[in-house]
Design an enzyme around this catalytic site. Structure first.
Site, PDB file in Angstrom:
ATOM      1  N   ALA A  53      13.487 -82.188   2.804  1.00  0.00           N
ATOM      2  CA  ALA A  53      13.923 -80.987   3.511  1.00  0.00           C
ATOM      3  C   ALA A  53      13.472 -79.716   2.798  1.00  0.00           C
ATOM      4  O   ALA A  53      13.948 -78.628   3.094  1.00  0.00           O
ATOM      5  CB  ALA A  53      15.443 -81.001   3.645  1.00  0.00           C
ATOM      6  N   PRO A  71      19.727 -82.998   0.402  1.00  0.00           N
ATOM      7  CA  PRO A  71      19.066 -83.592   1.571  1.00  0.00           C
ATOM      8  C   PRO A  71      17.612 -83.926   1.240  1.00  0.00           C
ATOM      9  O   PRO A  71      16.943 -83.152   0.557  1.00  0.00           O
ATOM     10  CB  PRO A  71      19.139 -82.491   2.633  1.00  0.00           C
ATOM     11  CG  PRO A  71      20.191 -81.545   2.159  1.00  0.00           C
ATOM     12  CD  PRO A  71      20.232 -81.642   0.668  1.00  0.00           C
ATOM     13  N   ASP A  90       9.579 -76.654  -8.805  1.00  0.00           N
ATOM     14  CA  ASP A  90      10.790 -77.424  -8.493  1.00  0.00           C
ATOM     15  C   ASP A  90      11.355 -78.120  -9.735  1.00  0.00           C
ATOM     16  O   ASP A  90      12.566 -78.114  -9.964  1.00  0.00           O
ATOM     17  CB  ASP A  90      10.492 -78.506  -7.442  1.00  0.00           C
ATOM     18  CG  ASP A  90      10.199 -77.921  -6.072  1.00  0.00           C
ATOM     19  OD1 ASP A  90       9.940 -76.707  -5.992  1.00  0.00           O
ATOM     20  OD2 ASP A  90      10.228 -78.681  -5.095  1.00  0.00           O
ATOM     21  N   GLY A 102      13.868 -79.699  -2.816  1.00  0.00           N
ATOM     22  CA  GLY A 102      13.638 -80.187  -4.176  1.00  0.00           C
ATOM     23  C   GLY A 102      14.274 -81.531  -4.481  1.00  0.00           C
ATOM     24  O   GLY A 102      14.605 -81.822  -5.630  1.00  0.00           O
ATOM     25  N   SER A 103      14.438 -82.390  -3.460  1.00  0.00           N
ATOM     26  CA  SER A 103      15.099 -83.679  -3.728  1.00  0.00           C
ATOM     27  C   SER A 103      14.254 -84.555  -4.652  1.00  0.00           C
ATOM     28  O   SER A 103      14.794 -85.230  -5.534  1.00  0.00           O
ATOM     29  CB  SER A 103      15.421 -84.417  -2.428  1.00  0.00           C
ATOM     30  OG  SER A 103      14.244 -84.696  -1.722  1.00  0.00           O
TER      31      SER A 103
END
Ligand code: PMV
Length: 316
Positions: free
Chosen positions: A86, A83, A133, A89-90
């Site tokens: 959010a 996601p 991340d 860590g995208s």
């Protein structure tokens, strides 16, 4: 030549924000992945069929500037089950997978090189950041990141006067539920907000140090597989993050709703929105509590694999 490289999202179990100031943090990769497929092309670079845009493709563009010295353009396709915006860590998963693809195309792929280059990409794109991340998305499994390096370190990353040592750690079996606030917290804004507090007050600096102490206690709880203690440490970490000003009314409502069915519950990532994690022996109850409130929630399985070349060869 065409390559497909994927990298996982992550949750920060303990230590977000304080890690920016050199305290330790624990992050674990989750089984949601971003996949990047890339091949050189005679035409100019496209992302999912669209021309490369500074605004829409900031991370990919930065990665190309850093690593792609070829006169050819690139045809890049992305897909993701992480996601976005959010706190999961995208952007790191995208940076790591993109960097991984460019390194694989030029026969320079390694986990460590992905972690280093993806951190450069994140830092250049979003400013002040720790390598948590990007290192987690590169190594997978679970990592401890912090100043107390030892010989088993995976790598060390420096930026200005700060340096972080990244180690792989073993986790006992634990069940985490991730719930989404549905609100976007921009990491850079939250990091800047904490910086104003920490730069101006010794109380703020004490809170950061206290978070560091909690991370060390949490590490001990993980080593002794004492999940009750770990849960209590997560609760205390959340209280300190609230003092730093990165919680929101929605986060507080979600924390309160999950607490009866959890060993520990806290915001994860930058806050100001984003996601909440619960350590629990009753995951279905936590998922149900959050869903009743209208929030997306899922049980996060740990991801054993970090960045991975899934395909490399001539397109057929
Ligand atoms: O981008 P997020 O939401 O995963 O948050 C990153 C964690 C922070 O500690 C707040 C910032 C950082 O760079 O470590």
């Amino acid at each position: 030549m065409r390559v497909t490289v994927s990298a996982p999202g992550k949750v920060i179990l303990l230590g977000e924000h304080a890690v920016v100031y050199g305290e330790p943090a624990i992050a674990l990769a989750i089984d949601r992945r971003t996949r990047v497929r890339a091949r050189p092309s005679a035409a100019s670079t496209t992302i999912n069929g669209e021309p490369l845009s500074a605004h829409a493709h900031a991370y990919i563009r930065q990665a190309i500037q850093l690593l792609w010295k070829d006169e050819h353009g690139l045809s890049i396709e992305t897909e993701s089950t992480v996601p976005s915006a959010a706190g999961l860590g995208s952007s790191a998963a995208l940076s790591v997978a993109t960097v991984g693809a460019l390194l694989a195309l030029t026969d320079r792929f390694s986990e460590e090189e992905c972690a280093r280059s993806a951190y450069d990409v994140e830092f250049a794109t979003q400013g002040r950041a720790s390598p948590t991340d990007t290192s987690c998305a590169s190594h997978g499994k679970a990592i401890l990141i912090g100043p107390d390096g030892d010989r088993s370190a995976l790598w060390r990353i420096r930026r200005g006067e700060r340096s972080w040592t990244v180690q792989g750690i073993e986790l006992p079996r634990l069940t985490l539920v991730v719930g989404s606030t549905g609100e976007r917290g921009r990491t850079a804004d939250q990091v800047a907000k904490v910086a104003r507090f920490v730069d101006r007050s010794s109380f703020g600096r004490d809170v950061v140090r206290d978070i560091g102490r909690l991370v060390r206690e949490g590490l001990e709880a993980l080593r002794t597989e004492d999940l009750r203690r770990l849960g209590k440490v997560m609760d205390r970490d959340h209280a300190l993050l609230t003092i730093l000003g990165v919680s929101t009314p929605t986060i507080e409502r979600m924390v309160a709703a999950a607490r009866p069915a959890s060993l520990g519950v806290k915001l994860t990532g930058a806050g100001g929105g984003g996601s909440v994690i619960a350590l629990t022996e009753r995951p279905a109850d936590v998922v149900a509590a959050w869903k009743r409130m209208g929030h997306d929630a899922f049980i996060a399985e740990p991801a054993a694999r970090g960045v991975a070349v899934e395909e490399k060869g001539d397109p057929t």
